[in-house]
Design a protein around this motif. Structure first.
Motif, mmCIF file in Angstrom:
data_model
loop_
_atom_site.group_PDB
_atom_site.id
_atom_site.type_symbol
_atom_site.label_atom_id
_atom_site.label_comp_id
_atom_site.label_asym_id
_atom_site.label_seq_id
_atom_site.Cartn_x
_atom_site.Cartn_y
_atom_site.Cartn_z
ATOM 1 N N GLY A 91 12.820 -3.240 7.058
ATOM 2 C CA GLY A 91 12.863 -2.384 8.128
ATOM 3 C C GLY A 91 11.918 -1.135 8.101
ATOM 4 O O GLY A 91 11.939 -0.143 8.715
ATOM 5 N N THR A 92 10.879 -1.191 7.182
ATOM 6 C CA THR A 92 10.142 -0.062 7.099
ATOM 7 C C THR A 92 8.840 -0.388 7.516
ATOM 8 O O THR A 92 8.301 -1.135 7.798
ATOM 9 N N GLU A 93 8.102 1.020 7.829
ATOM 10 C CA GLU A 93 6.486 0.928 8.224
ATOM 11 C C GLU A 93 5.716 0.150 7.331
ATOM 12 O O GLU A 93 5.000 -0.612 7.867
ATOM 13 N N ALA A 94 5.931 0.247 6.135
ATOM 14 C CA ALA A 94 5.070 -0.424 5.164
ATOM 15 C C ALA A 94 5.610 -0.583 3.821
ATOM 16 O O ALA A 94 6.586 0.070 3.642
ATOM 17 N N ALA A 95 5.079 -1.579 3.062
ATOM 18 C CA ALA A 95 5.230 -1.725 1.754
ATOM 19 C C ALA A 95 4.038 -1.869 0.923
ATOM 20 O O ALA A 95 3.127 -2.429 1.182
ATOM 21 N N VAL A 96 4.001 -1.678 -0.338
ATOM 22 C CA VAL A 96 2.797 -1.637 -1.093
ATOM 23 C C VAL A 96 3.332 -2.283 -2.665
ATOM 24 O O VAL A 96 4.149 -2.099 -3.282
ATOM 25 N N PHE A 97 2.669 -3.437 -2.895
ATOM 26 C CA PHE A 97 2.836 -4.146 -4.189
ATOM 27 C C PHE A 97 2.345 -3.642 -5.314
ATOM 28 O O PHE A 97 1.371 -2.797 -5.267
ATOM 29 N N PHE A 98 3.169 -3.456 -6.383
ATOM 30 C CA PHE A 98 2.979 -2.828 -7.563
ATOM 31 C C PHE A 98 3.202 -4.014 -8.688
ATOM 32 O O PHE A 98 3.979 -4.974 -8.538
ATOM 33 N N PRO A 99 2.301 -3.948 -9.599
ATOM 34 C CA PRO A 99 2.582 -4.899 -10.818
ATOM 35 C C PRO A 99 3.932 -4.720 -11.765
ATOM 36 O O PRO A 99 4.352 -5.561 -12.124
ATOM 37 N N THR A 100 4.239 -3.496 -11.570
ATOM 38 C CA THR A 100 5.570 -3.166 -12.238
ATOM 39 C C THR A 100 6.501 -2.240 -11.349
ATOM 40 O O THR A 100 6.116 -1.668 -10.790
ATOM 41 N N GLY A 101 7.697 -2.343 -11.531
ATOM 42 C CA GLY A 101 8.633 -1.508 -11.104
ATOM 43 C C GLY A 101 8.480 -0.049 -11.527
ATOM 44 O O GLY A 101 9.077 0.902 -11.013
ATOM 45 N N THR A 102 8.172 -0.058 -12.864
ATOM 46 C CA THR A 102 8.216 1.297 -13.596
ATOM 47 C C THR A 102 7.177 2.096 -12.779
ATOM 48 O O THR A 102 7.093 3.365 -12.684
ATOM 49 N N MET A 103 6.036 1.482 -12.493
ATOM 50 C CA MET A 103 4.928 2.117 -12.017
ATOM 51 C C MET A 103 5.287 2.502 -10.520
ATOM 52 O O MET A 103 5.051 3.576 -10.226
ATOM 53 N N ALA A 104 5.819 1.642 -9.624
ATOM 54 C CA ALA A 104 6.367 1.724 -8.288
ATOM 55 C C ALA A 104 7.155 3.130 -8.220
ATOM 56 O O ALA A 104 7.036 4.058 -7.650
ATOM 57 N N GLN A 105 8.201 3.094 -9.215
ATOM 58 C CA GLN A 105 9.102 4.509 -9.386
ATOM 59 C C GLN A 105 8.360 5.800 -9.724
ATOM 60 O O GLN A 105 8.814 6.671 -9.039
#
Length: 366
Positions: A65-79
């Motif tokens: 239910g968010t405006e957008a989402a962005v794919f990342f190769p790893t969760g470490t990078m996303a965080q």
């Protein structure tokens, strides 16, 4: 664990007819064959994040239910990107974290070493921080991180009211709330709210695609369009703008279709399995009942003896009980994490008791 031991364990688990904890390891050929379930293999692959990657991002944004989402190769990078964003927007380089949280225990303190941020701990209790603890922080913070579930405390969750209060407390002190939701997928039954209702309490949410739903790899960071624009810039700077990631995207889409609807069933059965395991001689289970489809099990034997018994049971009887045992701070007790998924659904209380007794007899015989 040596490479040879790991390969022997994987081969034994793969050959088992029955599996209590975890799933049967798939070969690379099986994983490739599974990709078709996530999309049209005759379509074009992604080119630096379009195509099936965009489809996955849109699917996650819809689910959360968010405006957008962005794919990342790893969760470490996303965080790291989420916490950088909070620090830059607030002007406060401090992040409120739990000492047992993934960012502290499993990411080599990347938020500090790569982004120059520092942490403060609202609590050291084996649970997520309360609203009162967040409100009592002695210094301004850019972000408050809540891990759902808190894996290294035993996959524990707050109640819905506690989570909502923590969100309000974070916002009242001028901080963003970031959800470390690597396993958010399996948190909905206990919280009794939808993914979008949970994510609505936060300013950013990270989810994993290989945890719980069984994708090959990858993660997503979800939130506002402004956050997404920032995340794409910093994903590139961190080296995450990969030429093609369609296998990860297709496997994640397949996992969302296949596993997400089944999670409530896994969580319900985990409570049955946990109760049966808790009845084994000397056993301890936490939490009881489990909050998700995962929980911790302690037994009064050395970890190596338990791992040896699990491997022997698998190779001799084609039954996988539980492995990955670790020594603990509790004298004489070793611990492992139990994951209840599809292979465990046909295990009754009687099955767990009977095979558990056979497993323990092998430990005692060694």
């Amino acid at each position: 664990m040596s490479h040879n031991t790991r390969q022997r364990r994987l081969a034994a688990q793969r050959a088992c007819d029955r599996i209590l904890s975890g799933s049967r390891p798939a070969t690379m050929r099986e994983r490739l064959a599974d990709l078709a379930a996530g999309g049209d293999l005759d379509g074009q692959p992604d080119f630096y994040g379009d195509g099936p990657v965009t489809t996955l991002e849109e699917r996650v944004a819809e689910l959360l239910g968010t405006e957008a989402a962005v794919f990342f190769p790893t969760g470490t990078m996303a965080q790291q990107v989420a916490l950088r964003y909070g620090a830059e927007r607030s002007g406060h380089p401090t992040v409120a974290l739990h000492p047992l949280g993934h960012l502290e225990v499993h990411e080599r303190h990347a938020y500090a070493n790569l982004s120059g941020l520092r942490s403060t701990w609202p609590t050291t209790e084996p649970r997520n921080p309360t609203a009162a603890e967040i409100g009592a922080l002695a210094e301004p913070v850019g972000s408050v991180v809540i891990e759902l579930p808190l894996r290294d405390a035993g996959f524990v969750l707050p109640t819905w009211d506690e989570l909502a209060a923590a969100s309000a407390a974070a916002h009242s002190i001028g901080a963003r709330l970031h959800l470390d939701g690597a396993r958010l997928w399996e948190s909905t039954p206990y919280l009794a709210h939808t993914l979008s209702e949970i994510a609505d309490l936060a300013d950013s949410t990270y989810v994993s695609f290989y945890k719980t739903i069984g994708g090959l790899s990858g993660a997503a960071l979800a939130g506002t369009e402004q956050l997404a624009s920032y995340a794409r810039v910093w994903r590139h700077r961190y080296g995450g703008q990969v030429f093609q990631q369609w296998p990860a995207a297709l496997s994640a889409l397949a996992g969302l279709d296949r596993e997400l609807p089944r999670i409530p069933e896994y969580v319900r059965h985990a409570r049955t399995v946990a109760a049966a395991l808790a009845a084994l001689p000397g056993a301890l289970v936490y939490p009881e009942p489990p909050h998700t489809q995962r929980f911790r099990l302690w037994l009064p034997y050395p970890a190596q003896a338990l791992d040896d018994a699990a491997l022997a049971l698998a190779e001799d009887e084609k039954v996988w009980f539980a492995a990955g045992w670790q020594e603990t701070d509790v004298p004489g007790m070793a611990m492992t994490e139990i994951t209840v998924a599809d292979p465990a659904l046909d295990w009754t209380i009687e099955d767990v008791a009977e095979i558990g007794a056979r497993f323990l007899s092998r430990v005692q015989d060694r």
